[in-house]
Scaffold this active site. Structure first.
Site, short mmCIF file in Angstrom:
data_model
loop_
_atom_site.label_atom_id
_atom_site.label_comp_id
_atom_site.label_asym_id
_atom_site.label_seq_id
_atom_site.Cartn_x
_atom_site.Cartn_y
_atom_site.Cartn_z
CD GLU A 53 -3.16 10.49 8.93
OE1 GLU A 53 -4.20 9.89 9.31
OE2 GLU A 53 -2.34 10.03 8.41
CG HIS B 39 -6.75 9.40 13.23
ND1 HIS B 39 -7.02 8.84 12.23
CD2 HIS B 39 -7.86 9.10 14.30
CE1 HIS B 39 -8.19 8.33 12.34
NE2 HIS B 39 -8.70 8.22 13.43
CE1 TYR C 41 -10.31 6.23 2.90
CE2 TYR C 41 -10.41 5.97 5.29
CZ TYR C 41 -9.54 6.09 4.26
OH TYR C 41 -8.18 6.03 4.27
CG HIS D 243 -1.83 1.16 1.54
ND1 HIS D 243 -3.12 1.15 0.86
CD2 HIS D 243 -1.38 2.41 2.05
CE1 HIS D 243 -3.65 2.20 1.07
NE2 HIS D 243 -2.73 3.09 1.63
CG HIS E 199 -0.66 5.11 9.87
ND1 HIS E 199 -1.83 4.84 9.44
CD2 HIS E 199 -0.64 6.48 9.79
CE1 HIS E 199 -2.64 5.75 8.99
NE2 HIS E 199 -1.75 6.75 9.21
#
Length: 452
Positions: free
Chosen positions: A348, A377, A357, A299, A342
């Site tokens: 973010e 986040h 989403y 990814h 992560h």
């Protein structure tokens, strides 16, 4: 270069940061200079400067406007007497500062008449508009015009920063000194600092997101090894063509400075007959974004989906990136294809324009990540796909597939910590169960079986 959009009456110039020239009356632009002794048609020359005079040429932004009366002749501004605005432009550490992972439900569209100035709510931000450092994240929910031909003439000036508007519900008609823009969901608009404007909801109501940039201006990201093409193509950014009105009707001009609102009564500020330069509002259709992705394995980081960026003095580190997650193909082999778990030095804020989403499901009691809602986040707060998404995507047969059809999510990503406002922490509708989307994570570790 001019081009028609999907409306019958508006035309646009195309080209990001181009030196555009536009006149609503032929011959209104001086032939080769900016400030002739006498301007054509008795107009006044006025420069709108978006950078310091001595900024490097690639970062030097200014336009010359040829208008019926200069803005210096406005009566003095006084504090606005009545406003329900919840705008904030300074974000010190406060009682709501926390590594908490936030998720908000959409704000309600007001039943009472509420225009754009009164319909802005600040969720979070970083830095300080007075120091031209950082940015703010706002929401808007409106149900009334700012400017029409019957009972309302209200105009806004924002001295604090550039507005990046992301409509989620309802199209916007944006009237500016430079001309007009029509902006629909799946499109964005940027109104630079200092440009006078009025926003009307085309269908009676509208809702969306705003990133207000205090520091610098938005630019296209560098393409590096991608090459000369891809992501957002410069020619797809559209700028208004000159339109003017000559009217002595009283207009309320509201000036925002350090989140405080001031007003004066004057004639129409939409009296620019011609203009030229590279500092002007613009729009962009997000469906024209040329996505780049992995065609082998793994990814790829979300930075490959950056539409616009505002860079800090640290190379490759953004005050804020505007990133989208558009419909695309997923073909990576032997790969967990959705966003991975992560922690990030960048913070973010995510919003959803339409659809679902790919890394989220409607898992909470309040409905999950939905259009008009948002999530935050902050720096080093662990996050990633919801556990049901992880389990499904970790076990399914991998084949070429469409990802995100019917959906469009976006992210404001910043090097700064977001500080949540009182509105964001107490008055907006929080999804109190957000952390539960990861509560059922299973311990799969077996030292005796590699399992791949």
């Amino acid at each position: 270069m001019s081009s028609n959009n999907n409306t019958k009456h508006l035309q646009y110039h195309s080209g990001f940061n181009n030196q555009h020239a536009s006149e609503a009356l032929k011959g209104a632009l001086p032939d080769f200079q900016n400030t002739p002794q006498k301007c054509p048609f008795g107009l006044y020359a006025e420069q709108l400067q978006g950078s310091s005079f001595t900024a490097p040429r690639e970062h030097n932004f200014r336009s010359w406007l040829y208008r019926i009366r200069p803005t210096a002749s406005y009566p003095e501004f006084k504090p606005l007497k009545k406003s329900s605005s919840k705008i904030q432009c300074s974000f010190p550490t406060n009682e709501y500062t926390s590594p908490r992972r936030y998720r908000w439900m959409p704000v309600d569209i007001p039943n009472e008449k509420t225009d754009f100035i009164d319909g802005i709510f600040t969720i979070a931000g970083a830095g300080n508009a007075a120091m031209k450092s950082g940015f703010a994240t706002h929401l808007y929910a409106i149900s009334d015009d700012m400017y029409n031909s019957t009972d309302k003439k209200r105009v806004m000036i924002n001295a604090d920063g550039d507005f990046l508007l992301v409509p989620e519900h309802g199209a916007l008609y944006i009237k500016t000194e430079f001309g007009d823009l029509e902006v629909h969901p799946k499109e964005i608009a940027v109104i630079p600092r200092g440009v006078r404007f009025a926003i009307n909801p085309l269908n009676g109501t509208a809702r969306g997101y705003i990133c207000e940039l205090f520091q610098g201006h938005f630019e296209l990201p560098g393409l590096g090894p991608i090459g000369a093409n891809g992501l957002a193509n410069p020619r797809d950014f559209l700028y208004p063509t000159a339109r003017y009105e000559e009217s002595d009707d009283k207009v309320q001009v509201v000036h925002k400075m350090q989140a405080k609102l001031f007003e004066t009564q004057t004639w129409s500020p939409f009296d620019v007959v011609a203009w030229h330069g590279n500092y002007a509002p613009y729009k962009y259709d997000l469906t024209k974004f040329c996505a780049v992705n992995s065609v082998t394995f793994d990814h790829i980081d979300p930075s490959v989906f950056t539409v616009l960026t505002a860079q800090s003095p640290v190379a490759g580190t953004a005050v804020v990136d505007f990133v989208i997650f558009p419909p695309r193909w997923g073909v990576a082999e032997n790969t967990f294809r959705p966003p991975y778990f992560h922690r990030n030095t960048m913070s973010e804020y995510m919003g959803l324009i339409t659809g679902n989403y790919e890394a989220k499901m409607a898992t909470s009691k309040k409905g999950g990540f939905v259009p008009g809602g948002g999530s935050l986040h902050n720096c080093m707060s662990g996050h990633g796909p919801e556990i049901r998404v992880f389990e499904k995507e970790s076990t399914k047969k991998l084949e070429p597939e469409r990802v995100g059809d019917g959906s469009l999510a976006f992210m404001f990503e910043s090097m700064y910590h977001f500080n949540v406002t009182k509105f964001g922490a107490q008055e907006a509708t929080l999804d109190e169960d957000y952390a539960e989307v990861w509560s059922d994570v299973k311990k799969n570790f077996n030292p005796n079986e590699r399992g791949v």
